[in-house]
Structures are given as C-alpha cells and as structure tokens.
Design a protein around this motif. Structure first.
Motif, PDB file in Angstrom:
ATOM      1  N   GLN A  66      -0.190  -5.662   4.534  1.00 43.74           N
ATOM      2  CA  GLN A  66      -0.479  -5.608   3.100  1.00 43.74           C
ATOM      3  C   GLN A  66      -1.814  -4.921   2.826  1.00 43.74           C
ATOM      4  O   GLN A  66      -1.929  -4.118   1.896  1.00 43.74           O
ATOM      5  N   GLN A  67      -2.822  -5.235   3.617  1.00 46.78           N
ATOM      6  CA  GLN A  67      -4.139  -4.643   3.403  1.00 46.78           C
ATOM      7  C   GLN A  67      -4.111  -3.132   3.596  1.00 46.78           C
ATOM      8  O   GLN A  67      -4.671  -2.370   2.799  1.00 46.78           O
ATOM      9  N   SER A 102      -2.259  -1.529   0.695  1.00 50.06           N
ATOM     10  CA  SER A 102      -3.049  -1.546  -0.539  1.00 50.06           C
ATOM     11  C   SER A 102      -4.065  -0.410  -0.553  1.00 50.06           C
ATOM     12  O   SER A 102      -4.304   0.229  -1.587  1.00 50.06           O
ATOM     13  N   VAL A 146      -2.190   2.748  -1.396  1.00 47.39           N
ATOM     14  CA  VAL A 146      -1.884   2.877  -2.824  1.00 47.39           C
ATOM     15  C   VAL A 146      -3.134   3.299  -3.596  1.00 47.39           C
ATOM     16  O   VAL A 146      -3.056   4.134  -4.518  1.00 47.39           O
ATOM     17  N   GLU A 177       1.839  -1.526  -5.985  1.00 46.99           N
ATOM     18  CA  GLU A 177       1.114  -2.320  -4.992  1.00 46.99           C
ATOM     19  C   GLU A 177       1.599  -3.768  -4.982  1.00 46.99           C
ATOM     20  O   GLU A 177       1.844  -4.355  -3.914  1.00 46.99           O
ATOM     21  N   ARG A 198       3.549  -5.433  -1.765  1.00 50.24           N
ATOM     22  CA  ARG A 198       3.007  -6.605  -1.062  1.00 50.24           C
ATOM     23  C   ARG A 198       4.052  -7.714  -0.994  1.00 50.24           C
ATOM     24  O   ARG A 198       4.230  -8.368   0.039  1.00 50.24           O
TER      25      ARG A 198
END
Length: 465
Positions: free
Chosen positions: A267-268, A271, A274, A432, A436
């Motif tokens: 996820q990080q 992100s 994005v 985003e 996620r």
C-alpha cells in the motif's frame, strides 16, 4: 524468479515466473512513414495494415484473415475499431492473418515513442518482456530522440533482445546513417552496442534477412523457455512432507504477521506511485497537452500503475507462500510443491464468496470517482498485449479511465486548467483509496486460503493439494 524479504529478515524465493507466454515481437520506433509501414512489409503484405488510434497497440496473430477488433476498457466485448473514436480509444486492436511468420510469434505494433512518456515506456517494456523481443525501427535521416533512447535503456535493463531496422529516406546514405545510430545507441545504452542492425526498405518489401533473424530468435527462445519451465510429470512434484516441529512452530501467527506487513508495504509503495502520477499529470496539464489531453495521459499512467499493483500483489503472495511452506515442510519446497500450493490457493479464492469479483476493473469516471465493472471480459480489454488467465494466483489489478471522462474533457482548452487540476486531484485520491482497499482485500483472501491449506497440511503431515 523474483525474491523479497519477509518481516524478520527471512528471505524467500517467489514462485517461478511464468515462461509460457506466447512469443511476440514488439515493433517500436518513431512515427515516421517507414516505421509505420514496417509491420506490413515484414508480413509481406501488399497493402498497409488497418490504422489504429495513436495511443493503441495493434496485435497481429496467426489465424484466418479476420476483421480487426478493438478492446476498450469499460466494455466486456470487443467491437470493430473506429479511426477517430467518439468515446475513448482502445488499449489494443487485434487481428489475425494467415502469414507463416505469425506461426512463430505474434507482432505487436506499439504507439510511436514520441507519445509514450514515462508510463508508456513502462507499458511497452512490459509487453516486450512478456513477448520476448523488440524490433526497433530507426528513421535513417533523423537522430534518435531522448524518448527512443530512454525506451532502449529500459529494454536493456530488462535484458530484452533488440533487433534494429534502419529505414532510410530516399536521400540517405544507409551505411552512414547506421553508423551514426549505432554510435548514439552505444553511447546511451552500452548493453545494446552489439545488437543486430538491418537496413530495410518497406516500400520494396526488402525484409528477407530481418525475417530470418527473427525466426532464428524465436526458435532459440522457444527452446530456452521450454528448458527452464518443463512440463510437470506425474509424481515429480515432491512429497511435501511436514517437518516434525511444524505444529509447534507458531506458523499461524507468523503467517498473520507476514500478511499484514506485506499489505502495508504494498500500500505504501502504491500510494507513492499515485502521488507521482498526480504530479506528472498536473505538469502535463500546465506544460503539455492541457486539459484535453489529460484523460489519455492519466489512462497511460493507470495502465502502468496496474502493472505495478499486479506485480506487488503477485510478489507478496508468492513470497509469503514460499516462506510459510519453508517453515512447515521438512525440506525446501520444490517448484512442483509450490505450484501445487498455488493451485490450491487459486481454487480456494474461486470458492470464497467475499472475493468472487477479483477479475474486475476500476474506472475513473467524470464525476469524479471510481466505478467498478466486473465479470467475464472486463479485464480482457485492458492489456496492450494480453496473456491467458490463470497463470498466477491472483488476477491482474485493472485500472483505466472511463469513456465518460474522455467525453467530459474532449475539446477543453488551457482555460480549463484549474478545473482539470481539481478533477485530477479528486480522481487520483479516489484511485489511491480504492487501490489500497483492493490490495487489502486480495491479500486477506490469500491469507484465509493459506491458513486453511497449511492447517490441513500440518494436520495430515503432508501437502494434500
């Protein structure tokens, strides 16, 4: 093979990369007339191939001669292509021809390098990596551009074989032009200094030596792939016996920890991707194609993002699976054991009511927002060069810009830059959030499937899958 480091410093090898992709040669280069005519000349076609929109890929396979079909994100079924689409352009157009060359590999004609941009280079390099090779057309009278050299550098970084075709202009000295291009390539991409060059005149159909070079490559590449990924023989996948300490190893807690950590890490990274997409698209609004070109720029960015998101999930799943198998089995799991486990997880996902719609597409709408389209054919419209489903545990992550977004900004000018930036900010924020959640949903589902599989394995003392 790919590898990753699990929490706690444990390093595990992921599942073997699939080498069963159909062979394909990506045709790339500038938008010069000679380059555009090269695929037809290579196939010894007396008339040009059907034109496609500038952002679309043309995939040519072997088969009975048929009308081309366009694959548009948001549509579950292909349709005949339109030269100037009223909605959004297709990601790819497919057609079949009975040319003997296509028995050995497909041809994938890419958009011109001048239109690719950073994300487009990533998409083209992905096609080339999976297909196996690139035919790069260089215009004789024009120096190689930075965009062309950037693409060649990315191909070299991925160890993709590149064949060069020099397409000279009538007034060119082919030998001199080839020397100049060789020097430019060697200076920017030393790994390609020894690549093969062919002087080709598409108008004269002078492609015999080039065809032979590509056929020789296809024969060698086919043998290489077969030797690396041989068919699994009955009984040859290994026993998958459980170690004596498996029950007391605390594997459920370890699996939970690895799953959570892998989800957070993926996820990080996505992100950050994005956020970078938002910055590049804002720059394109202000300094590039403006508001009217924003949907196309964002769609290419989302295409590349979907490749990265898919790879993030695939690597996490394969690494977690390999790590937990190593923890509970008596010996290092063989490729056969890993493949059996992957097939069992894939079956469990198909039976999990919470994730029956994993093969779905997230579409950025004009609202702005993200809509979901699922079902057979939804994902099939997205790739520039498709692959068969079921070769990985999880289906691809689908991201694209909806037709409605193209319609909203069609004809817009730089006067709409403020509204375009606002729409872009809201759209990327929605992407985003959805991405996620999608990563979480997928990796949680894999965690449930692995928990059941490993629990059964430890209980019975062997991998039953």
């Amino acid at each position: 093979m790919t590898s990753a480091t699990l929490p706690g410093g444990v390093r595990a090898m992921a599942l073997p990369d699939s080498l069963e992709e159909p062979l394909a040669v990506l045709v790339a280069g500038s938008a010069s007339p000679g380059r555009r005519a090269l695929p037809a000349a290579l196939l010894q076609r007396p008339v040009p191939l059907p034109p496609v929109p500038g952002d679309s890929y043309l995939v040519i396979r072997y088969g009975p001669r048929g009308a081309p079909l366009a694959y548009v994100p948001g549509c579950r079924e292909p349709a005949p292509p339109v030269r100037e689409p009223a909605g959004r352009p297709p990601r790819r157009v497919e057609m079949s021809l009975p040319d003997p060359l296509l028995r050995h590999f497909a041809l994938v004609d890419a958009p011109s390098t001048g239109t690719l941009g950073t994300a487009g280079v990533e998409v083209a390099a992905d096609v080339a990596s999976r297909g196996g090779a690139v035919l790069f057309a260089a215009a004789g009278g024009e120096p190689l551009t930075r965009a062309e050299l950037d693409l060649l550098a990315e191909l070299a970084a991925r160890d993709v074989p590149v064949f060069f075709a020099l397409v000279p202009e009538p007034a060119d000295d082919p030998a001199l032009a080839m020397d100049l291009h060789r020097e430019a390539v060697a200076g920017r991409v030393p790994a390609l200094a020894g690549a093969t060059w062919h002087a080709v005149d598409p108008a004269a159909g002078d492609t015999a030596y080039l065809r032979r070079a590509l056929l020789d490559w296809a024969a060698e590449e086919g043998l290489r792939r077969a030797s690396i990924s041989p068919p699994m023989l009955t009984g040859g996948s290994g026993a998958g016996r459980v170690s004596a300490t498996a029950a007391e190893s605390g594997w459920p807690a370890v699996l939970e920890q690895w799953s959570r950590a892998s989800t957070r890490a993926a996820q990080q990274r996505l992100s950050i991707d994005v956020a970078n997409i938002h910055l590049r698209c804002v720059q394109d609004i202000v300094l590039g194609a403006g508001a009217a070109g924003m949907p196309a720029a964002l769609d290419t960015e989302l295409h590349a993002l979907s490749l990265r998101a898919t790879a993030e999930c695939d690597t996490a799943v394969a690494t977690i699976m390999d790590g937990i198998l190593r923890r509970v089995l008596a010996t290092v799991p063989s490729d056969g054991v890993r493949r059996r486990a992957a097939a069992a997880v894939r079956r469990a996902l198909a039976e999990d009511d919470a994730v029956r719609d994993l093969d779905r597409v997230l579409l950025v709408t004009a609202a702005p927002g993200v809509a979901v389209i699922a079902g057979p054919g939804a994902l099939g419209a997205l790739p520039a060069y498709p692959t068969e489903a079921g070769r990985t545990v999880l289906p691809a992550v689908g991201l694209a810009v909806a037709v409605s977004s193209y319609a909203r900004w069609r004809g817009a000018t730089h006067a709409d830059a403020g509204a375009a930036r606002s729409w872009l900010r809201q759209s990327t924020a929605a992407v985003e959030l959805e991405l996620r959640q999608e990563v979480t949903r997928r990796l949680r589902a894999v965690h449930r499937a692995l928990t059941a599989l490993i629990g059964e394995t430890v209980e019975h003392g062997t991998l039953l899958a």
